[in-house]
Write a protein that holds these residues in place. Structure first.
Motif, short mmCIF file in Angstrom:
data_model
loop_
_atom_site.label_atom_id
_atom_site.label_comp_id
_atom_site.label_asym_id
_atom_site.label_seq_id
_atom_site.Cartn_x
_atom_site.Cartn_y
_atom_site.Cartn_z
N GLU A 107 50.60 -30.18 53.54
CA GLU A 107 51.08 -28.81 53.32
C GLU A 107 49.95 -27.80 53.46
N TYR A 163 52.20 -38.44 47.20
CA TYR A 163 51.92 -37.07 46.77
C TYR A 163 50.65 -36.54 47.42
N HIS A 164 49.65 -37.40 47.57
CA HIS A 164 48.38 -36.95 48.18
C HIS A 164 48.60 -36.50 49.62
N GLN A 206 51.36 -35.54 51.04
CA GLN A 206 52.19 -34.34 51.09
C GLN A 206 51.38 -33.09 50.75
N PHE A 207 50.57 -33.19 49.70
CA PHE A 207 49.74 -32.07 49.28
C PHE A 207 48.78 -31.65 50.40
N LYS A 248 52.82 -44.98 45.36
CA LYS A 248 53.59 -43.92 44.72
C LYS A 248 52.74 -42.66 44.58
N GLU A 249 51.46 -42.86 44.30
CA GLU A 249 50.54 -41.73 44.13
C GLU A 249 50.16 -41.14 45.48
#
Lengths: 163, 240
Positions: free
Chosen positions: B145, B138-139, B141-142, B134-135
């Motif tokens: 980007e 985000y990593h 994606q960050f 779950k974490e």
């Protein structure tokens, strides 16, 4: 025996519903959905789960649970941390969501709302209710929040990330 | 016979725990130095997620070892050659672009690896992986980007991200040894998609550098540990 176990669970949940989250003190540990169950036995156990793997509040949370249990004469109850099933923002109670909103934090959408929308929906500004909002950063003041801003009232705000 | 069958669960927990611990320390070195406050918070938060994962894996590795060592003992009282992290995670931060590429390569790998681990018959490992995924979403994606933003930015930012790619590329082979080799096509597809969006491409193959998994590290790890272990080396088992 079963009645006793239910009674104990109810007592512990009521007790912990008055214990605030150390980082977002406006909601309680039960609102946050991290108190999973009270497992009867000798000793009985209260099972908790962390929000994020590295949540720095974990130790503070265990301490406040311990204090609350001790103060209520339940010193023999053990605290157990279990990772599975993994915590999800869907476990935040409806009352918890309302409290977050009133505090100025946009609550996470429910699982059903996320299913209807593909991908991330814009957050609703907790100040003015506008949906014209924009993400500034996916990581905010705590691991569980992202930083957003409202394009109508121009206020920045925290949004609880859906996980 | 593939390597995973000979790898004990304790050894696997140690490797994955060391990966997370060492990269977490690298990310924390950015604290107060990142280009903007938001990025500063992001890198520290990713570091914190990794530190939590490290603690779960290393506590479990210690439990299986059954010699009385917990995550703290494993983190603070081992020498370089006892660390089993992959070389990618110990590489120095370099500039922001180089750190971002390292993060993207690592998180994309971790995501694939943990999807497999989540299906493991070992309930503890599966629980740690399921939680971490779950974490990690985000990593990835960050970092992706930022790779696009830098690659698609100015000539200067593009140059720097290209430098980051060629720096980290040598350490990619080590991520796909043994049974993990099967993950490579999916990883390359994921990485290529983002690099292409950034106006870049996968580099030509190079001779990979390996050794971290066997405890043979670059000179950078010793300096990192010297800082990370300083207090415990001066005052063994100090608590506060």
């Amino acid at each position: 025996m079963a009645a006793d176990a239910n009674g104990l669970a109810e007592r512990v949940f009521t007790l912990l519903s008055a214990v605030p989250d150390p980082e977002i003190p406006v909601i309680s540990l039960t609102d946050l959905g991290i108190i999973r169950e009270v497992r009867p036995g000798s000793p009985a156990e209260v099972v908790i789960t962390p929000t994020y793997s590295g949540c720095p509040a974990s130790i503070a949370i265990q301490l406040s649970i311990r204090q609350a249990l001790d103060a209520a004469g339940l010193a023999d109850i053990q605290i157990r941390t279990e990772l599975s099933p993994a915590w999800t923002t869907d476990w935040i109670s409806e009352a918890g969501r309302q409290k977050l909103l009133a505090y100025g934090i946009a609550p996470p959408e429910s699982a059903e709302a996320r299913l209807k929308l593909k991908g991330d929906a814009p957050a609703i500004c907790p100040q003015c209710g506008s949906a014209r909002t924009q993400e500034i950063s996916r990581y905010g003041s705590t691991p569980c929040k992202a930083l957003w801003r409202c394009l109508d009232c121009a206020e920045p705000f925290d949004r609880f990330k859906c996980i | 016979m593939s390597q995973t069958f000979t790898l004990s669960p304790a050894e696997l927990a140690l490797r994955l725990g060391d990966d997370a611990l060492i990269l977490s320390h690298r990310l924390c070195e950015w604290c107060g130095h990142a280009p903007t406050l938001e990025v500063d918070l992001a890198l520290s938060n990713i570091g914190l997620d990794l530190l939590g994962q490290a603690q779960f894996f290393l506590n479990y590795a210690g439990e299986m070892e059954n010699a009385g060592r917990d995550a703290d003992a494993l983190a603070y009282h081992r020498d370089e050659h006892e660390f089993k992290n992959c070389l990618l995670t110990e590489q120095p931060n370099g500039d922001f672009a180089r750190s971002i590429v390292r993060q993207f390569f690592f998180s994309a790998w971790q995501q694939l690896r943990f999807h497999e681990l989540a299906k493991s018959g070992d309930a503890t490992m599966a629980a740690i992986a399921t939680k971490a995924l779950k974490e990690i979403a985000y990593h990835v994606q960050f970092a992706a980007e930022w790779v696009v933003r830098l690659g698609d930015g100015t000539e200067e930012s593009k140059c720097r991200v290209a430098d980051g790619i060629s720096w980290s590329w040598r350490f990619v082979d080590e991520l796909f040894t043994g049974e993990d080799a099967a993950l490579r096509p999916a990883w390359e597809a994921r990485v290529r998609a983002t690099l292409n969006e950034a106006g870049l491409d996968l580099p030509a193959p190079v001779r990979g550098i390996t050794g971290g998994r066997e405890g043979r590290h670059s000179e950078y790890l010793g300096h990192l540990l010297a800082e990370m272990q300083y207090v415990q080396r001066c005052h063994p088992n100090a608590q506060w």
